[in-house]
Design a protein around this motif. Structure first.
Motif, PDB file in Angstrom:
ATOM      1  N   THR A 110      41.608  58.134  36.967  1.00  0.00           N
ATOM      2  CA  THR A 110      40.524  57.755  37.270  1.00  0.00           C
ATOM      3  C   THR A 110      40.832  55.967  36.920  1.00  0.00           C
ATOM      4  OG1 THR A 110      39.552  57.258  34.995  1.00  0.00           O
ATOM      5  CG2 THR A 110      38.350  58.316  36.793  1.00  0.00           C
ATOM      6  N   PRO A 111      40.308  54.484  37.501  1.00  0.00           N
ATOM      7  CA  PRO A 111      40.677  53.832  36.730  1.00  0.00           C
ATOM      8  C   PRO A 111      41.393  53.394  34.956  1.00  0.00           C
ATOM      9  CG  PRO A 111      40.066  53.509  39.314  1.00  0.00           C
ATOM     10  CD  PRO A 111      39.974  54.737  38.405  1.00  0.00           C
ATOM     11  N   LYS A 116      42.872  51.444  30.257  1.00  0.00           N
ATOM     12  CA  LYS A 116      43.112  52.175  28.908  1.00  0.00           C
ATOM     13  C   LYS A 116      44.762  52.209  28.395  1.00  0.00           C
ATOM     14  CE  LYS A 116      41.560  55.166  25.471  1.00  0.00           C
ATOM     15  NZ  LYS A 116      43.572  55.672  24.488  1.00  0.00           N
ATOM     16  N   LEU A 117      45.403  52.807  29.334  1.00  0.00           N
ATOM     17  CA  LEU A 117      46.862  52.526  28.845  1.00  0.00           C
ATOM     18  C   LEU A 117      47.655  51.688  28.424  1.00  0.00           C
ATOM     19  CD1 LEU A 117      48.704  55.686  31.226  1.00  0.00           C
ATOM     20  CD2 LEU A 117      47.671  55.744  28.839  1.00  0.00           C
ATOM     21  N   MET A 118      47.375  51.025  29.304  1.00  0.00           N
ATOM     22  CA  MET A 118      47.782  49.432  29.880  1.00  0.00           C
ATOM     23  C   MET A 118      47.190  48.343  28.144  1.00  0.00           C
ATOM     24  SD  MET A 118      47.165  48.260  34.100  1.00  0.00           S
ATOM     25  CE  MET A 118      48.114  46.657  32.908  1.00  0.00           C
ATOM     26  N   PHE A 141      41.309  48.839  43.120  1.00  0.00           N
ATOM     27  CA  PHE A 141      41.657  50.107  43.471  1.00  0.00           C
ATOM     28  C   PHE A 141      40.856  50.639  44.223  1.00  0.00           C
ATOM     29  CE2 PHE A 141      42.235  48.830  38.895  1.00  0.00           C
ATOM     30  CZ  PHE A 141      43.131  49.750  38.090  1.00  0.00           C
ATOM     31  N   LEU A 142      42.212  52.019  44.467  1.00  0.00           N
ATOM     32  CA  LEU A 142      41.162  52.786  45.738  1.00  0.00           C
ATOM     33  C   LEU A 142      40.741  54.051  45.885  1.00  0.00           C
ATOM     34  CD1 LEU A 142      44.516  52.520  48.041  1.00  0.00           C
ATOM     35  CD2 LEU A 142      42.526  51.204  48.904  1.00  0.00           C
ATOM     36  N   LYS A 143      39.917  55.077  46.496  1.00  0.00           N
ATOM     37  CA  LYS A 143      39.538  55.910  45.971  1.00  0.00           C
ATOM     38  C   LYS A 143      40.321  56.988  45.405  1.00  0.00           C
ATOM     39  CE  LYS A 143      36.352  59.623  48.367  1.00  0.00           C
ATOM     40  NZ  LYS A 143      35.962  60.358  48.948  1.00  0.00           N
ATOM     41  N   CYS A 144      40.198  57.771  43.802  1.00  0.00           N
ATOM     42  CA  CYS A 144      41.232  57.824  43.616  1.00  0.00           C
ATOM     43  C   CYS A 144      41.383  59.594  44.167  1.00  0.00           C
ATOM     44  CB  CYS A 144      41.293  58.340  42.446  1.00  0.00           C
ATOM     45  SG  CYS A 144      41.177  56.943  41.276  1.00  0.00           S
ATOM     46  N   SER A 292      45.278  41.235  47.795  1.00  0.00           N
ATOM     47  CA  SER A 292      45.970  41.369  49.054  1.00  0.00           C
ATOM     48  C   SER A 292      46.495  42.655  48.725  1.00  0.00           C
ATOM     49  CB  SER A 292      47.515  40.257  48.484  1.00  0.00           C
ATOM     50  OG  SER A 292      47.512  40.681  47.893  1.00  0.00           O
ATOM     51  N   LEU A 293      46.442  43.368  47.237  1.00  0.00           N
ATOM     52  CA  LEU A 293      47.742  44.598  46.933  1.00  0.00           C
ATOM     53  C   LEU A 293      46.147  45.717  46.713  1.00  0.00           C
ATOM     54  CD1 LEU A 293      49.873  46.600  46.869  1.00  0.00           C
ATOM     55  CD2 LEU A 293      50.393  45.588  44.829  1.00  0.00           C
ATOM     56  N   LYS A 294      46.126  46.945  46.892  1.00  0.00           N
ATOM     57  CA  LYS A 294      45.815  47.439  46.309  1.00  0.00           C
ATOM     58  C   LYS A 294      46.789  48.655  45.646  1.00  0.00           C
ATOM     59  CE  LYS A 294      41.888  45.907  48.696  1.00  0.00           C
ATOM     60  NZ  LYS A 294      40.769  45.545  48.146  1.00  0.00           N
ATOM     61  N   LEU A 295      45.832  49.707  45.280  1.00  0.00           N
ATOM     62  CA  LEU A 295      46.345  50.461  43.590  1.00  0.00           C
ATOM     63  C   LEU A 295      45.795  51.979  43.692  1.00  0.00           C
ATOM     64  CD1 LEU A 295      47.025  49.063  40.923  1.00  0.00           C
ATOM     65  CD2 LEU A 295      48.235  49.280  42.624  1.00  0.00           C
ATOM     66  N   GLY A 296      46.613  52.744  43.743  1.00  0.00           N
ATOM     67  CA  GLY A 296      45.875  54.651  44.552  1.00  0.00           C
ATOM     68  C   GLY A 296      46.432  55.211  43.140  1.00  0.00           C
TER      69      GLY A 296
END
Length: 298
Positions: A110-111, A116-118, A141-144, A292-296
């Motif tokens: 999950t996001p 949390k890791l960061m 964040f995109l859908k996981c 402008s950038l999405k994370l998945g």
């Protein structure tokens, strides 16, 4: 006035006195060797005489008895381990991630896991204000992946307009989508598994195995590349040398849920985790905040 030599003088000695040289010899054998003198024999009533003799000044070395006891060896027996001690030892044993994961069901990433890791990674070297700046907005964040998707089906879901995007992409030294994984072998597996999604897209291997950095830089300069699959260490090196521009990047997908033979995810490996966070600081975080950038997380 002379004594009567005819009488046997030793016959007139009182009882208990030595009566013969043979008896003297027996007493001499029975006397202890370490004594300095023998006992004097009792004399008769007329003055008698002393039958003992003085031992020499230097006494002989005493003879050790055959029955002398030899010293016994002493062995220390360690105390037996009690049940309480065994319990304490088991509690001190550090649990491994393989032990934990073997007893639990896999959960999709999950996001919040990434956030949390960061936070844990930078907590010892950053201030509270700097940690707040590293926090990513939920909108980036995109859908996981819920662990039911293949890579192709997941990419189709998060990017339904992929065909249109790749047709409009003509910039060199850049990609539209980056897929980051833990190793070169895993990267090859992912490239084979997304055949249904990529279609006519130009895909490039971005890992260190059998490919030099200079060769990859030349390939990125020659033609437009749509998809890049590789490891964070090599992608970071390409960005550092100017061979890869992250500004046109639209999608960054982490191979988050896959586990190796030791049941480790890519973010469970310290070296990979470090390289991922260094890559995020090389422009990815700012692109995410600008939306402008999405994370998945696949």
């Amino acid at each position: 006035m002379a004594d009567d030599l005819g009488d046997d003088w030793w016959e007139n000695q009182p009882a208990g006195a030595s009566s013969s040289p043979e008896r003297e010899r027996r007493e001499h054998r029975a006397a202890p060797v370490c004594a300095l003198t023998w006992e004097s024999e009792a004399s008769d009533g007329e003055g008698g005489r002393d039958v003992g003799t003085t031992q020499q000044d230097t006494a002989p070395v005493p003879v050790l008895s055959k029955k002398t006891k030899q010293p016994m060896e002493c062995f220390l027996v360690p105390p037996k381990e009690t049940k309480e001690d065994a319990t304490k030892t088991k509690k001190r044993r550090k649990k491994k991630i393989t032990d934990i994961l073997a007893k639990s069901e896999p959960k999709p990433g999950t996001p919040e896991d990434l956030q949390k890791l960061m936070k844990d990674y930078y907590s010892s070297s950053r201030s509270v204000i700097e940690l707040e700046e590293l926090k990513l907005p939920d909108s980036c964040f995109l859908k996981c992946n819920d662990l039911t998707h293949s890579l192709s089906s997941y990419l189709k879901e998060i990017c339904p307009k992929w065909v249109k995007l790749r047709k409009n992409h003509t910039e060199k030294k850049s990609v539209l989508m980056l897929i980051i994984c833990s190793s070169a072998i895993r990267a090859l597996e992912l490239m084979r598994s997304m055949t249904a999604f990529r279609g006519d897209s130009k895909v490039m291997k971005l890992f260190a195995k059998h490919i030099k950095v200079q060769e990859q830089v030349k390939l990125l300069e020659k033609r437009a590349v749509h998809l890049g699959v590789g490891t964070p260490g090599r992608i970071k090196e390409l960005v550092k040398q100017g061979g890869l521009d992250l500004n046109p990047l639209k999608f960054l997908v982490f191979d988050w849920n896959w586990r190796d033979q030791k049941l480790r995810r890519m973010m469970d490996i310290p070296e990979i985790r470090k390289e991922v966070f260094e890559l995020l600081e090389m422009g990815v975080l700012s692109l995410c905040k600008s939306e402008s950038l999405k994370l998945g997380l696949f």
